[in-house]
Design a protein around this motif. Structure first.
Motif: not given
Length: 123
Positions: A18-43
């Motif tokens: 969760f902290i790694d997702v939050l600290n990763t820049r938006e343009d470096e996230v792969r496959k999905l938007p950053k907000l989607a990864w936050v929800f996936i990791v949380l849920l």
């Protein structure tokens, strides 16, 4: 105490992801938007599906130099073989900062080289 160890390990992995997702820049996230990864990791954090999916598919590759995306861009290139580096050297002026004056002619002396008791030569 040992029966709490699996719960603590799952919690640690979930928090790290969760902290790694939050600290990763938006343009470096792969496959999905950053907000989607936050929800996936949380849920899906309690069953480790979300954090494992983040580590495998969403996390940026750390070995990609200078934001390289394709595999052929990720290889290391020596500076003398790198065309971008060589272009950057060609654009720089190689003269020292105080060389704004043209060099003296072959027979002339530089007026800065004269001392107090050494008058400049006349022609």
């Amino acid at each position: 105490m040992l029966r709490y160890l699996p719960f603590l390990l799952i919690l640690a992995v979930w928090l790290y992801a969760f902290i790694d997702v939050l600290n990763t820049r938006e343009d470096e996230v792969r496959k999905l938007p950053k907000l989607a990864w936050v929800f996936i990791v949380l849920l899906f954090g309690q069953v480790l599906v979300g954090p494992i999916a983040w580590f495998i598919a969403g996390r940026p590759r750390r070995n990609a130099p200078y934001g390289a995306v394709r595999a052929d861009e990720r290889r290391w290139v020596a500076p003398d073989d790198n065309p971008n580096f060589l272009k950057s050297l060609g654009g720089q002026d190689q003269r020292p900062a105080d060389a704004d004056e043209p060099p003296p002619a072959s027979g002339d002396r530089d007026p800065r080289d004269t001392g107090p008791d050494d008058p400049p030569k006349s022609r």
